[in-house]
Design a protein around this motif. Sequence first.
Motif, short mmCIF file in Angstrom:
data_model
loop_
_atom_site.label_atom_id
_atom_site.label_comp_id
_atom_site.label_asym_id
_atom_site.label_seq_id
_atom_site.Cartn_x
_atom_site.Cartn_y
_atom_site.Cartn_z
N LEU A 36 0.82 -1.21 0.00
CA LEU A 36 0.00 0.00 0.00
C LEU A 36 0.86 1.26 0.00
O LEU A 36 0.42 2.32 -0.46
CB LEU A 36 -0.89 -0.03 1.25
N LEU A 37 2.07 1.15 0.51
CA LEU A 37 2.90 2.32 0.77
C LEU A 37 3.10 3.24 -0.45
O LEU A 37 2.86 4.44 -0.34
CB LEU A 37 4.25 1.87 1.35
N PRO A 38 3.53 2.73 -1.62
CA PRO A 38 3.76 3.65 -2.75
C PRO A 38 2.50 4.42 -3.11
O PRO A 38 2.56 5.64 -3.36
CB PRO A 38 4.15 2.73 -3.90
N THR A 39 1.35 3.74 -3.08
CA THR A 39 0.09 4.40 -3.42
C THR A 39 -0.26 5.45 -2.39
O THR A 39 -0.72 6.55 -2.73
CB THR A 39 -1.03 3.35 -3.55
N LEU A 40 -0.02 5.11 -1.11
CA LEU A 40 -0.30 6.06 -0.04
C LEU A 40 0.56 7.32 -0.22
O LEU A 40 0.06 8.44 -0.16
CB LEU A 40 -0.01 5.40 1.31
N ILE A 41 1.85 7.11 -0.47
CA ILE A 41 2.75 8.25 -0.69
C ILE A 41 2.27 9.07 -1.88
O ILE A 41 2.20 10.30 -1.83
CB ILE A 41 4.19 7.77 -0.92
N TYR A 42 1.88 8.36 -2.94
CA TYR A 42 1.39 9.06 -4.12
C TYR A 42 0.20 9.97 -3.77
O TYR A 42 0.18 11.15 -4.14
CB TYR A 42 0.99 8.07 -5.21
N PHE A 43 -0.78 9.43 -3.06
CA PHE A 43 -1.97 10.24 -2.76
C PHE A 43 -1.63 11.41 -1.85
O PHE A 43 -2.18 12.50 -2.00
CB PHE A 43 -3.08 9.37 -2.15
N VAL B 100 -0.07 0.07 -13.35
CA VAL B 100 -0.62 -1.25 -13.09
C VAL B 100 0.03 -1.87 -11.85
O VAL B 100 -0.67 -2.43 -11.00
CB VAL B 100 -0.48 -2.16 -14.32
N THR B 101 1.35 -1.71 -11.73
CA THR B 101 2.03 -2.27 -10.56
C THR B 101 1.46 -1.68 -9.28
O THR B 101 1.05 -2.41 -8.36
CB THR B 101 3.54 -1.96 -10.64
N LEU B 102 1.42 -0.35 -9.22
CA LEU B 102 0.95 0.30 -7.99
C LEU B 102 -0.52 -0.03 -7.71
O LEU B 102 -0.89 -0.34 -6.59
CB LEU B 102 1.13 1.83 -8.11
N THR B 103 -1.34 0.03 -8.76
CA THR B 103 -2.76 -0.17 -8.56
C THR B 103 -3.06 -1.59 -8.06
O THR B 103 -3.81 -1.77 -7.11
CB THR B 103 -3.53 0.08 -9.87
N LEU B 104 -2.43 -2.58 -8.68
CA LEU B 104 -2.73 -3.96 -8.29
C LEU B 104 -2.26 -4.23 -6.86
O LEU B 104 -2.98 -4.86 -6.07
CB LEU B 104 -2.08 -4.94 -9.26
N MET B 105 -1.06 -3.76 -6.54
CA MET B 105 -0.55 -4.01 -5.19
C MET B 105 -1.46 -3.37 -4.14
O MET B 105 -1.85 -4.02 -3.17
CB MET B 105 0.87 -3.44 -5.06
N TRP B 163 -10.53 5.44 -9.55
CA TRP B 163 -11.57 4.59 -10.13
C TRP B 163 -11.03 3.20 -10.43
O TRP B 163 -11.65 2.18 -10.08
CB TRP B 163 -12.11 5.25 -11.40
N ASN B 164 -9.84 3.13 -11.03
CA ASN B 164 -9.25 1.83 -11.35
C ASN B 164 -8.90 1.05 -10.09
O ASN B 164 -8.99 -0.18 -10.06
CB ASN B 164 -8.00 2.01 -12.21
N LEU B 165 -8.51 1.79 -9.06
CA LEU B 165 -8.22 1.15 -7.78
C LEU B 165 -9.48 0.46 -7.25
O LEU B 165 -9.43 -0.68 -6.79
CB LEU B 165 -7.73 2.23 -6.80
N ILE B 166 -10.61 1.15 -7.35
CA ILE B 166 -11.87 0.57 -6.89
C ILE B 166 -12.22 -0.67 -7.73
O ILE B 166 -12.62 -1.70 -7.20
CB ILE B 166 -13.01 1.61 -6.98
N VAL B 167 -12.04 -0.54 -9.05
CA VAL B 167 -12.36 -1.66 -9.94
C VAL B 167 -11.54 -2.89 -9.56
O VAL B 167 -12.07 -3.99 -9.39
CB VAL B 167 -12.10 -1.28 -11.42
N ALA B 168 -10.22 -2.70 -9.40
CA ALA B 168 -9.34 -3.83 -9.12
C ALA B 168 -9.66 -4.43 -7.74
O ALA B 168 -9.68 -5.65 -7.57
CB ALA B 168 -7.88 -3.40 -9.18
#
Lengths: 318, 305
Positions: A36-43, B100-105, B163-168
Amino acid sequence: METKLRALPRRNVRSVPKVNSSWKKVLHNYELYLFLLPTLIYFIVFHYVPMYGVLIAFQDYMPTLGVSGSPWVGFEHFERFFNSFQFWTLLENTLELSVLQLLFGFPLPIMIALLLNQLRNQRYKKFVQTVIYAPHFISVVVLVGMVYVFFSPNGLINNFLMIFGAEPVHFMSQAGWFKPLYISSGLWQETGWAAIIYLAALAGVSPEVHEAAIMDGASKWQRILHVDIPAILPTAMILLVLSVGNLMNIGFEKAYLMQTPLNVSAGEIIPTYVYKVGLQGAQYSFAAAVGLFNAVINFILLWAVNRAAKKLSGSGLW
Amino acid sequence: MTQYVMNRSKLWSRKSKEDKIFDLINLLFLTTLSLVVLYPLYFIIIASISNPDSVYNGDVWFWPQGITFEGYERIFQDNRIWTGYKNTVLYTVVGTLVNVTLTLMAAYALSRKDLVGRNFFMILFVFTMFFSGGLIPTYLVVKNLGMVDTMWALIIPKAVAVWNLIVARTFFQSTIPDELLESAKMDGCSNTKFFLKIVLPLSKPIIAVMVLFYAVTHWNSFFDALIYLNNEDKYPLQLILRSILIQNEASASMVGDVESFAAQQRIADLIKYGVIIVAAIPLLVLYPFIQKYFVKGALIGSIKG
């Protein structure tokens, strides 16, 4: 792990302090937090830092001083915007475009989905779907480019009108044509794609309901009115809330690309104005104030519509 | 049973006179609709290979007139278009990989019910759909990070779409059964291993959907390049298209050799039609095959949305 807990006597489970078990869970699943960390940092960096950065709307922002060091000016930029001669034109253009878009863009996909659903020939249905979804994938630049070539003085549309002896119309250089072209090209591009969600809702209607209606002698038209429309009403409601709540977030890129020096009086909307004043004119604070005004109006709208929808139908977004 | 099935199909094909009229009008309407959508696209194709004078005079309606490939020849000789194409392919590939990497993880982590704080994270992410700092503050962040005029300005600030995050996430929640995780854990499988070895192989459809959604977004985007890039060598295809299609700046190398101004204009128009086709080709070719994935993606999202 869970099964083990369940096997324990109930009292024992309760006596484990809650915080402690949460921490154990966190530690146990530390990998998930790394996911989750990279996405959290991104947001945080690209969404929440800008939300903090919106404070420059109340400052005289100077790049060298940053958000924390720039002098505060209160509502000065807002006042300047509200008193500027463009304010009412901008608000009117923005609202008019988005209301028109909603007025046509909301019912049309529903209508098309209802009609497509009545086609018995599955292959033809598939063909129509494939065709009407396609424009969704065309880029804004290409779409607007198409509008320019088709509506040029010697473009397809004028050549067609000239068959009937009409004089060529300079569509792109008349303010009056900006909104009709904006709306109709949008309908051409998105109506088919927007019908997907309604088609899915219609596919969920049990065939027995239709069969019972046919037995009772209901015509196709009657079945649309009394079976299909009630079936898609909840979906339509949610989408309506969403689009009213996004009324001020109108497609900025398209409006910007469609503007010419001669039609800009009808095509200037708040987001394009923010871009021009802020990035082209480098008046960061003033433009941030205008943008914030837009975002706040939009948020209030969304909140109000969601409340109304909850009261009326019991279902809202949150 | 067969009798029942037969009765059913008979029931469905039972038509009153009213229904027959309805079907006829419906068929006419949907056919007209398809033509209205299709014709502009078809016209661009035939106009791009027709003699520009015929197009100008309005002689081209259903078939190409005086077939010529001059437009395409001029397009393929133009360096800007090739550079733009190359840049767009690069940005699309790298950008989609990051997306895709970030979203899926993240989506997998958020799909796990035993993730403490998952509602908090979801609210944190979804809130950004409804409220944002806006263009200027975002621009300043990107600028302060020193990304302006690099390809990262087009990729990192758009790393994850909510939105894609929710979809996945919805996909993972509905397709990966809890029992699978339980039994993998019994065997001492770590979360990372479970995600890589079991979840991902089971998630090919959603990976396809994500790749397509993100790739199309990158391919079509022009605004980020407009605000973040100054160096023309880094321009993606859409910015080059804008200058040719909308700003009417077919480069000198494209029409410079043509003598009269009027002829230059007509060839510039021919180039416009050709350029639309060139830009849309990857999608036009793939579209019929990948359409079902897009529809699937749109529907998975709508369950929760």
